[in-house]
Design a protein around this motif. Structure first.
Motif, PDB file in Angstrom:
ATOM      1  N   SER A   1       6.353  16.706  -3.488  1.00 51.72           N
ATOM      2  CA  SER A   1       5.900  15.338  -3.229  1.00 51.72           C
ATOM      3  C   SER A   1       6.858  14.302  -3.783  1.00 51.72           C
ATOM      4  N   GLN A   2       7.562  14.652  -4.860  1.00 52.69           N
ATOM      5  CA  GLN A   2       8.481  13.703  -5.476  1.00 52.69           C
ATOM      6  C   GLN A   2       9.917  14.124  -5.187  1.00 52.69           C
ATOM      7  N   PRO A   3      10.770  13.182  -4.793  1.00 51.83           N
ATOM      8  CA  PRO A   3      12.141  13.542  -4.408  1.00 51.83           C
ATOM      9  C   PRO A   3      12.959  14.027  -5.596  1.00 51.83           C
ATOM     10  N   LEU A   4      13.924  14.870  -5.293  1.00 51.44           N
ATOM     11  CA  LEU A   4      14.805  15.443  -6.292  1.00 51.44           C
ATOM     12  C   LEU A   4      16.241  15.188  -5.872  1.00 51.44           C
TER      13      LEU A   4
ATOM     14  N   LEU B   1      28.068  -6.024  -1.180  1.00 54.01           N
ATOM     15  CA  LEU B   1      26.980  -6.923  -1.573  1.00 54.01           C
ATOM     16  C   LEU B   1      26.597  -6.741  -3.036  1.00 54.01           C
ATOM     17  N   LEU B   2      26.644  -5.495  -3.500  1.00 52.26           N
ATOM     18  CA  LEU B   2      26.289  -5.226  -4.891  1.00 52.26           C
ATOM     19  C   LEU B   2      27.382  -5.648  -5.866  1.00 52.26           C
ATOM     20  N   GLY B   3      28.628  -5.667  -5.383  1.00 45.37           N
ATOM     21  CA  GLY B   3      29.750  -5.912  -6.276  1.00 45.37           C
ATOM     22  C   GLY B   3      30.191  -4.665  -7.012  1.00 45.37           C
ATOM     23  N   ARG B   4      29.685  -3.507  -6.584  1.00 46.15           N
ATOM     24  CA  ARG B   4      29.996  -2.221  -7.191  1.00 46.15           C
ATOM     25  C   ARG B   4      29.407  -1.148  -6.285  1.00 46.15           C
ATOM     26  N   PRO B   5      29.828   0.112  -6.428  1.00 46.14           N
ATOM     27  CA  PRO B   5      29.207   1.169  -5.622  1.00 46.14           C
ATOM     28  C   PRO B   5      27.743   1.376  -5.998  1.00 46.14           C
ATOM     29  N   PHE B   6      26.967   1.860  -5.027  1.00 44.25           N
ATOM     30  CA  PHE B   6      25.575   2.191  -5.301  1.00 44.25           C
ATOM     31  C   PHE B   6      25.518   3.484  -6.092  1.00 44.25           C
ATOM     32  N   VAL B   7      24.770   3.482  -7.189  1.00 44.82           N
ATOM     33  CA  VAL B   7      24.696   4.610  -8.107  1.00 44.82           C
ATOM     34  C   VAL B   7      23.236   4.883  -8.461  1.00 44.82           C
ATOM     35  N   ILE B   8      22.892   6.158  -8.560  1.00 45.19           N
ATOM     36  CA  ILE B   8      21.627   6.564  -9.178  1.00 45.19           C
ATOM     37  C   ILE B   8      21.977   7.308 -10.460  1.00 45.19           C
ATOM     38  N   GLU B   9      21.394   6.860 -11.547  1.00 45.85           N
ATOM     39  CA  GLU B   9      21.713   7.399 -12.866  1.00 45.85           C
ATOM     40  C   GLU B   9      20.485   8.103 -13.436  1.00 45.85           C
ATOM     41  N   GLY B  10      20.727   9.210 -14.150  1.00 46.01           N
ATOM     42  CA  GLY B  10      19.613   9.905 -14.766  1.00 46.01           C
ATOM     43  C   GLY B  10      20.083  11.049 -15.642  1.00 46.01           C
ATOM     44  N   ARG B  11      19.124  11.694 -16.282  1.00 43.87           N
ATOM     45  CA  ARG B  11      19.424  12.799 -17.185  1.00 43.87           C
ATOM     46  C   ARG B  11      19.208  14.125 -16.452  1.00 43.87           C
ATOM     47  N   VAL B  12      20.132  15.048 -16.626  1.00 44.93           N
ATOM     48  CA  VAL B  12      20.060  16.346 -15.959  1.00 44.93           C
ATOM     49  C   VAL B  12      18.949  17.183 -16.588  1.00 44.93           C
TER      50      VAL B  12
ATOM     51  N   ARG C   1      10.115   6.771  -8.795  1.00 43.87           N
ATOM     52  CA  ARG C   1      11.066   5.884  -8.140  1.00 43.87           C
ATOM     53  C   ARG C   1      11.322   6.336  -6.711  1.00 43.87           C
ATOM     54  N   VAL C   2      11.280   5.402  -5.782  1.00 39.55           N
ATOM     55  CA  VAL C   2      11.566   5.675  -4.381  1.00 39.55           C
ATOM     56  C   VAL C   2      12.999   5.226  -4.095  1.00 39.55           C
ATOM     57  N   SER C   3      13.834   6.164  -3.671  1.00 41.27           N
ATOM     58  CA  SER C   3      15.233   5.860  -3.407  1.00 41.27           C
ATOM     59  C   SER C   3      15.399   5.251  -2.017  1.00 41.27           C
ATOM     60  N   PRO C   4      16.344   4.324  -1.841  1.00 40.66           N
ATOM     61  CA  PRO C   4      16.622   3.787  -0.513  1.00 40.66           C
ATOM     62  C   PRO C   4      17.456   4.735   0.346  1.00 40.66           C
TER      63      PRO C   4
ATOM     64  N   PRO D   1       0.814  -1.226   0.000  1.00 42.46           N
ATOM     65  CA  PRO D   1       0.000   0.000   0.000  1.00 42.46           C
ATOM     66  C   PRO D   1       0.842   1.268   0.000  1.00 42.46           C
ATOM     67  N   GLU D   2       2.113   1.153   0.357  1.00 41.91           N
ATOM     68  CA  GLU D   2       3.011   2.291   0.406  1.00 41.91           C
ATOM     69  C   GLU D   2       4.121   2.119  -0.632  1.00 41.91           C
ATOM     70  N   PRO D   3       4.604   3.228  -1.202  1.00 43.08           N
ATOM     71  CA  PRO D   3       5.738   3.135  -2.127  1.00 43.08           C
ATOM     72  C   PRO D   3       6.950   2.518  -1.427  1.00 43.08           C
ATOM     73  N   LEU D   4       7.640   1.633  -2.125  1.00 45.93           N
ATOM     74  CA  LEU D   4       8.779   0.945  -1.548  1.00 45.93           C
ATOM     75  C   LEU D   4      10.052   1.317  -2.302  1.00 45.93           C
ATOM     76  N   PRO D   5      11.163   1.467  -1.571  1.00 48.47           N
ATOM     77  CA  PRO D   5      12.421   1.818  -2.242  1.00 48.47           C
ATOM     78  C   PRO D   5      12.927   0.688  -3.119  1.00 48.47           C
ATOM     79  N   ARG D   6      13.606   1.064  -4.193  1.00 50.76           N
ATOM     80  CA  ARG D   6      14.214   0.075  -5.057  1.00 50.76           C
ATOM     81  C   ARG D   6      15.647   0.478  -5.357  1.00 50.76           C
ATOM     82  N   LEU D   7      16.451  -0.518  -5.682  1.00 51.40           N
ATOM     83  CA  LEU D   7      17.882  -0.317  -5.865  1.00 51.40           C
ATOM     84  C   LEU D   7      18.235   0.118  -7.277  1.00 51.40           C
ATOM     85  N   SER D   8      17.415  -0.232  -8.240  1.00 49.16           N
ATOM     86  CA  SER D   8      17.726   0.096  -9.630  1.00 49.16           C
ATOM     87  C   SER D   8      16.453   0.503 -10.349  1.00 49.16           C
TER      88      SER D   8
END
Length: 317
Positions: free
Chosen positions: A253-256, A183-194, A216-219, A65-72
């Motif tokens: 309402s939406q994260p930036l 655990l990921l085998g690499r650094p955690f990254v958020i990718e996107g267009r400016v 997207r809900v960030s962890p 019922p609530e938005p859940l964070p995702r890794l990718s």
């Protein structure tokens, strides 16, 4: 080249047979990577197609019922699966119809008719079908009838505990980026267009590149020391970033994700950025006016510079 399909119904996607990995695969962590490597080995041995069956939205997100964070993001997941060498990604739309499908129908319609599976590889905790009624034992039983082998990938352990997406999310939420990277085998990254923002940061002496996360809900949330990759460049720029709802200037309402690159000159609008989270500086907070916010931003920048050290590329510029 990786082919993408979304529909349950349709022609067979692997006429010569396939070895299939099935799962949600959020984050593509080291456990997933080990499963993918095994699927690739078995596909070469059987001279058939390596393939993935996955789901979007993620099943746990669909039922929550609530938005859940995702890794990718979906894009990041697809790029990762392509990089892992999969020729076919069958990304099923997880909706009411798929949620109501029985385990037997899922096997017949997806794994047999669409994928012509010869082996199906899953994790030990795999569940499928209506109300998660199917498990590994049922997958093997149905597979024997349908002509494929149901195979289980042993769990990958790190520091005595199983590598899992939930464990990665917990480490990220706690700001333990080194542990999450292990655990990921690499650094955690958020990718996107400016994208364009309101340019408030520029007036405060901290121009930022803005990435809108939309649904997207960030962890992770807060203020961070980061390193930023720009497009195909091998240069990693140090910076400081904010991820949240900007409570001092406007609550949204939406994260930036706002990133200030130290000593950078140039136009970033429209470019893709990969933001690597190195260390958490603090939680997001509301300040009494822009002067207080500016003073804290100055302190955050000094802290981030100290954590990241000098960048040789910048020193030569």
């Amino acid at each position: 080249m990786t082919r993408l399909s979304r529909d349950i119904a349709g022609p067979c996607l692997a006429p010569n047979g396939s070895v299939v990995a099935v799962g949600a695969f959020d984050g593509l962590h080291r456990g997933h990577q080990a499963l993918f490597a095994q699927v690739q080995r078995r596909a070469r041995s059987l001279d058939c197609m390596p393939a993935v069956v996955t789901f979007e939205p993620l099943p746990r997100t669909y039922f929550s019922p609530e938005p859940l964070p995702r890794l990718s993001s979906v894009r990041e997941k697809l790029l990762g699966l392509a990089a892992a060498g999969f020729e076919q990604v069958h990304m099923l739309r997880f909706n009411a119809g798929l949620a109501a499908m029985s385990a037997g129908d899922f096997v017949q319609r997806v794994l047999v008719e669409r994928m012509a599976a010869r082996e199906v590889w899953v994790g030990a905790d795999f569940r499928f079908g209506h109300k998660r009624g199917g498990d590994v034992a049922l997958l093997r039983e149905l597979g024997e009838r349908a002509g494929f082998a149901g195979c289980v990938m042993p769990s990958i352990l790190l520091d005595g505990a199983r590598v899992s997406a939930s464990r990665v999310r917990a480490l990220l939420a706690a700001g333990e980026f080194a542990g999450a990277a292990a655990l990921l085998g690499r650094p955690f990254v958020i990718e996107g267009r400016v994208e364009y923002g309101n340019q408030l940061g520029r007036t405060l002496g901290f121009p930022t590149a803005n990435i809108h996360l939309r649904q997207r809900v960030s962890p992770v949330q807060g203020i961070f020391a980061v390193r930023v990759g720009l497009g195909e460049s091998e240069c990693s720029w140090p910076g400081v970033a904010s991820l949240g709802v900007r409570p001092t200037v406007n609550q949204v309402s939406q994260p930036l994700l706002e990133v200030h690159l130290f000593d950078f000159e140039g136009d970033l609008y429209g470019r893709r950025m990969a933001v690597e989270f190195v260390a958490k500086l603090r939680d997001e907070q509301k300040f009494d006016g822009l002067d207080a916010l500016k003073a804290q931003m100055d302190h955050d920048a000094r802290s981030a510079r100290e954590i990241l050290g000098m960048n040789p590329v910048l020193a030569r510029a």
